[in-house]
Write a protein that holds these residues in place. Structure first.
Motif, mmCIF file in Angstrom:
data_model
loop_
_atom_site.group_PDB
_atom_site.id
_atom_site.type_symbol
_atom_site.label_atom_id
_atom_site.label_comp_id
_atom_site.label_asym_id
_atom_site.label_seq_id
_atom_site.Cartn_x
_atom_site.Cartn_y
_atom_site.Cartn_z
ATOM 1 N N ARG A 156 0.846 -1.205 0.000
ATOM 2 C CA ARG A 156 0.000 0.000 0.000
ATOM 3 C C ARG A 156 0.876 1.247 0.000
ATOM 4 N NH1 ARG A 156 -3.355 -0.784 5.249
ATOM 5 N NH2 ARG A 156 -1.407 -1.748 5.889
ATOM 6 N N ILE A 157 0.505 2.204 -0.834
ATOM 7 C CA ILE A 157 1.203 3.486 -0.913
ATOM 8 C C ILE A 157 0.179 4.606 -0.783
ATOM 9 C CG2 ILE A 157 2.667 4.989 -2.317
ATOM 10 C CD1 ILE A 157 3.630 2.509 -3.806
ATOM 11 N N HIS A 158 0.459 5.561 0.063
ATOM 12 C CA HIS A 158 -0.447 6.686 0.279
ATOM 13 C C HIS A 158 0.215 7.975 -0.194
ATOM 14 C CE1 HIS A 158 -2.791 9.428 3.300
ATOM 15 N NE2 HIS A 158 -3.145 9.624 2.046
ATOM 16 N N VAL A 159 -0.466 8.681 -1.079
ATOM 17 C CA VAL A 159 0.034 9.927 -1.654
ATOM 18 C C VAL A 159 -0.905 11.064 -1.266
ATOM 19 C CG1 VAL A 159 0.514 11.160 -3.804
ATOM 20 C CG2 VAL A 159 1.056 8.729 -3.627
ATOM 21 N N CYS A 160 -0.326 12.170 -0.811
ATOM 22 C CA CYS A 160 -1.102 13.374 -0.523
ATOM 23 C C CYS A 160 -1.102 14.254 -1.772
ATOM 24 C CB CYS A 160 -0.478 14.119 0.654
ATOM 25 S SG CYS A 160 -1.265 15.686 1.050
ATOM 26 N N TYR A 161 -2.277 14.580 -2.278
ATOM 27 C CA TYR A 161 -2.414 15.375 -3.510
ATOM 28 C C TYR A 161 -1.652 16.690 -3.412
ATOM 29 C CZ TYR A 161 -4.723 18.536 -6.844
ATOM 30 O OH TYR A 161 -4.982 19.456 -7.820
ATOM 31 N N GLU A 162 -1.789 17.369 -2.296
ATOM 32 C CA GLU A 162 -1.155 18.675 -2.144
ATOM 33 C C GLU A 162 0.368 18.588 -2.255
ATOM 34 O OE1 GLU A 162 -5.141 18.908 -0.118
ATOM 35 O OE2 GLU A 162 -3.512 17.440 -0.198
ATOM 36 N N ASP A 163 0.950 17.511 -1.741
ATOM 37 C CA ASP A 163 2.394 17.310 -1.851
ATOM 38 C C ASP A 163 2.780 16.856 -3.255
ATOM 39 O OD1 ASP A 163 2.889 18.004 0.784
ATOM 40 O OD2 ASP A 163 2.630 15.957 1.508
ATOM 41 N N PHE A 164 1.924 16.063 -3.868
ATOM 42 C CA PHE A 164 2.233 15.488 -5.179
ATOM 43 C C PHE A 164 2.370 16.566 -6.248
ATOM 44 C CE2 PHE A 164 1.345 13.101 -9.095
ATOM 45 C CZ PHE A 164 2.146 11.987 -8.917
ATOM 46 N N ILE A 165 1.500 17.580 -6.212
ATOM 47 C CA ILE A 165 1.514 18.598 -7.273
ATOM 48 C C ILE A 165 2.335 19.825 -6.894
ATOM 49 C CG2 ILE A 165 -0.749 17.845 -8.102
ATOM 50 C CD1 ILE A 165 -1.845 20.515 -6.854
ATOM 51 N N ARG A 166 2.905 19.854 -5.699
ATOM 52 C CA ARG A 166 3.695 21.001 -5.274
ATOM 53 C C ARG A 166 4.904 21.166 -6.192
ATOM 54 N NH1 ARG A 166 5.002 19.162 -0.608
ATOM 55 N NH2 ARG A 166 7.151 18.649 -1.176
ATOM 56 N N PRO A 167 5.191 22.400 -6.643
ATOM 57 C CA PRO A 167 6.357 22.605 -7.512
ATOM 58 C C PRO A 167 7.638 22.059 -6.878
ATOM 59 C CG PRO A 167 4.999 24.585 -7.458
ATOM 60 C CD PRO A 167 4.434 23.653 -6.412
ATOM 61 N N ASN A 168 8.433 21.399 -7.699
ATOM 62 C CA ASN A 168 9.719 20.828 -7.276
ATOM 63 C C ASN A 168 9.571 19.764 -6.183
ATOM 64 O OD1 ASN A 168 11.053 22.662 -9.036
ATOM 65 N ND2 ASN A 168 10.940 24.242 -7.452
ATOM 66 N N SER A 169 8.397 19.158 -6.104
ATOM 67 C CA SER A 169 8.184 18.093 -5.127
ATOM 68 C C SER A 169 8.916 16.828 -5.570
ATOM 69 C CB SER A 169 6.689 17.806 -4.994
ATOM 70 O OG SER A 169 6.466 16.628 -4.247
ATOM 71 N N ASP A 170 9.422 16.079 -4.596
ATOM 72 C CA ASP A 170 10.050 14.806 -4.924
ATOM 73 C C ASP A 170 9.091 13.634 -4.735
ATOM 74 O OD1 ASP A 170 9.836 14.766 -2.181
ATOM 75 O OD2 ASP A 170 11.923 14.199 -1.803
ATOM 76 N N VAL A 171 7.833 13.925 -4.400
ATOM 77 C CA VAL A 171 6.867 12.856 -4.136
ATOM 78 C C VAL A 171 6.582 12.021 -5.384
ATOM 79 C CG1 VAL A 171 4.499 12.328 -3.395
ATOM 80 C CG2 VAL A 171 5.868 13.993 -2.125
ATOM 81 N N PRO A 172 6.383 12.617 -6.586
ATOM 82 C CA PRO A 172 6.173 11.758 -7.763
ATOM 83 C C PRO A 172 7.327 10.787 -8.007
ATOM 84 C CG PRO A 172 5.478 13.999 -8.246
ATOM 85 C CD PRO A 172 6.169 14.049 -6.916
ATOM 86 N N ALA A 173 8.560 11.261 -7.834
ATOM 87 C CA ALA A 173 9.710 10.368 -8.023
ATOM 88 C C ALA A 173 9.734 9.280 -6.959
ATOM 89 C CB ALA A 173 11.005 11.180 -7.986
ATOM 90 N N LYS A 174 9.376 9.634 -5.730
ATOM 91 C CA LYS A 174 9.320 8.631 -4.660
ATOM 92 C C LYS A 174 8.241 7.590 -4.946
ATOM 93 C CE LYS A 174 11.060 11.310 -0.732
ATOM 94 N NZ LYS A 174 10.727 11.837 0.619
ATOM 95 N N LEU A 175 7.131 8.035 -5.521
ATOM 96 C CA LEU A 175 6.067 7.091 -5.866
ATOM 97 C C LEU A 175 6.579 6.068 -6.875
ATOM 98 C CD1 LEU A 175 3.150 6.040 -5.978
ATOM 99 C CD2 LEU A 175 2.688 7.808 -7.711
ATOM 100 N N ILE A 176 7.251 6.540 -7.918
ATOM 101 C CA ILE A 176 7.780 5.639 -8.939
ATOM 102 C C ILE A 176 8.759 4.641 -8.311
ATOM 103 C CG2 ILE A 176 9.198 5.530 -11.019
ATOM 104 C CD1 ILE A 176 6.294 6.521 -11.412
ATOM 105 N N GLN A 177 9.589 5.119 -7.402
ATOM 106 C CA GLN A 177 10.541 4.237 -6.732
ATOM 107 C C GLN A 177 9.816 3.225 -5.854
ATOM 108 O OE1 GLN A 177 13.226 6.204 -4.041
ATOM 109 N NE2 GLN A 177 14.621 4.462 -3.935
ATOM 110 N N ALA A 178 8.804 3.699 -5.114
ATOM 111 C CA ALA A 178 8.068 2.813 -4.210
ATOM 112 C C ALA A 178 7.316 1.726 -4.969
ATOM 113 C CB ALA A 178 7.102 3.625 -3.355
ATOM 114 N N MET A 179 6.920 2.017 -6.210
ATOM 115 C CA MET A 179 6.248 1.020 -7.033
ATOM 116 C C MET A 179 7.218 -0.022 -7.577
ATOM 117 S SD MET A 179 3.642 3.478 -9.186
ATOM 118 C CE MET A 179 2.944 2.119 -10.151
ATOM 119 N N GLY A 180 8.504 0.211 -7.395
ATOM 120 C CA GLY A 180 9.497 -0.737 -7.880
ATOM 121 C C GLY A 180 9.872 -0.538 -9.329
ATOM 122 N N LEU A 181 9.553 0.644 -9.904
ATOM 123 C CA LEU A 181 9.900 0.932 -11.293
ATOM 124 C C LEU A 181 11.323 1.457 -11.366
ATOM 125 C CD1 LEU A 181 6.549 2.661 -12.327
ATOM 126 C CD2 LEU A 181 7.223 0.285 -12.719
#
Length: 244
Positions: A156-181
């Motif tokens: 299970r992975i939980h993403v906060c929308y506000e953090d995900f779309i924040r400029p220069n956020s590293d959350v999208p990259a962390k999501l990709i890593q957490a998915m094992g891609l």
């Protein structure tokens, strides 16, 4: 001290899921997450069950057809989108071992936006209509959160929308890593992909918003649900990505 569950590293990833559910209440960033996942996996995402004709993968939509940012290398779907518990149940019957990505957005904003898009303004002329619309919406919002919490045997992975779309956020990259891609998106690649996602949205027509009605809706929501309660349910620490 940060919760160890919130630290996303390759050693934290105990299982590799070949397919995922992306679940969120409407207007909470499902589209943005799908665009990021499609681009950096090279695989398509499926829309809500029963809406396949209108809810196309992001790579097939007009903006990407022009820019060609998302290039699909494998037609096996990487994720299935759900907004409501009933949709998740339908998708889950097809992917019983899929991991789950939950996206949450402040319910004051997500629910108010969705109600305005889905309900005719005249229905709010009487307070009782607002009461029932909000009560149903809060139940729907929490349905996805409880489904996420219930699937304890899955990744299970939980993403906060506000953090995900924040400029220069590293959350999208962390999501990709957490998915094992294997992809490691740059900030520039994330920014252009999010721009593509928002340009691809198929937004219904909106009547001009009535500020009084908006405050009425938010007041009814705040009586029933706060963002702190949502984040507590999902065991989420703001500013980071939670992997369970």
């Amino acid at each position: 001290m940060a919760n160890p569950e919130s630290r996303v590293t390759l050693t934290d990833i105990m299982t590799r899921c070949n397919c995922w559910h992306i679940i969120s209440y409407p207007r909470s960033g499902n589209h943005a997450v799908r665009a990021i996942v499609e681009r950096f996996s090279g695989r398509p995402t499926l829309g809500c069950p029963g809406a396949e004709r209108d809810d196309l993968p992001i790579y097939l939509r007009g903006p990407n057809q022009s820019l060609n940012l998302i290039k699909i290398r494998d037609q096996q779907c990487v994720a299935r989108k759900s907004h409501f518990l009933r949709e998740f149940i339908k998708h889950d019957a097809q992917e019983t071992e899929a991991g789950i990505i939950l996206i949450t957005r402040d319910p004051l904003e997500a629910i108010t936006s969705h109600i305005y898009a889905a309900v005719k303004p005249r229905l709010f002329r009487r307070r009782v209509k607002c009461f029932f619309a909000v009560r149903e919406a809060v139940d729907d919002y929490l349905g996805s959160v409880f489904a996420f919490r219930a699937m304890h045997e899955r990744k299970r992975i939980h993403v906060c929308y506000e953090d995900f779309i924040r400029p220069n956020s590293d959350v999208p990259a962390k999501l990709i890593q957490a998915m094992g891609l294997s992809a490691r998106p740059t900030e520039a690649e994330v920014a252009e992909t999010l721009s593509l996602a928002f340009g691809s949205l198929q937004r219904p027509g909106h009547a001009k918003r009535d500020c009084k009605v908006g405050e009425q809706i938010k007041n009814e929501i705040s009586k029933r649900l706060t963002y702190d309660q949502v984040l507590t349910l999902a065991r989420f620490q703001s500013g980071d990505l939670t992997v369970i």
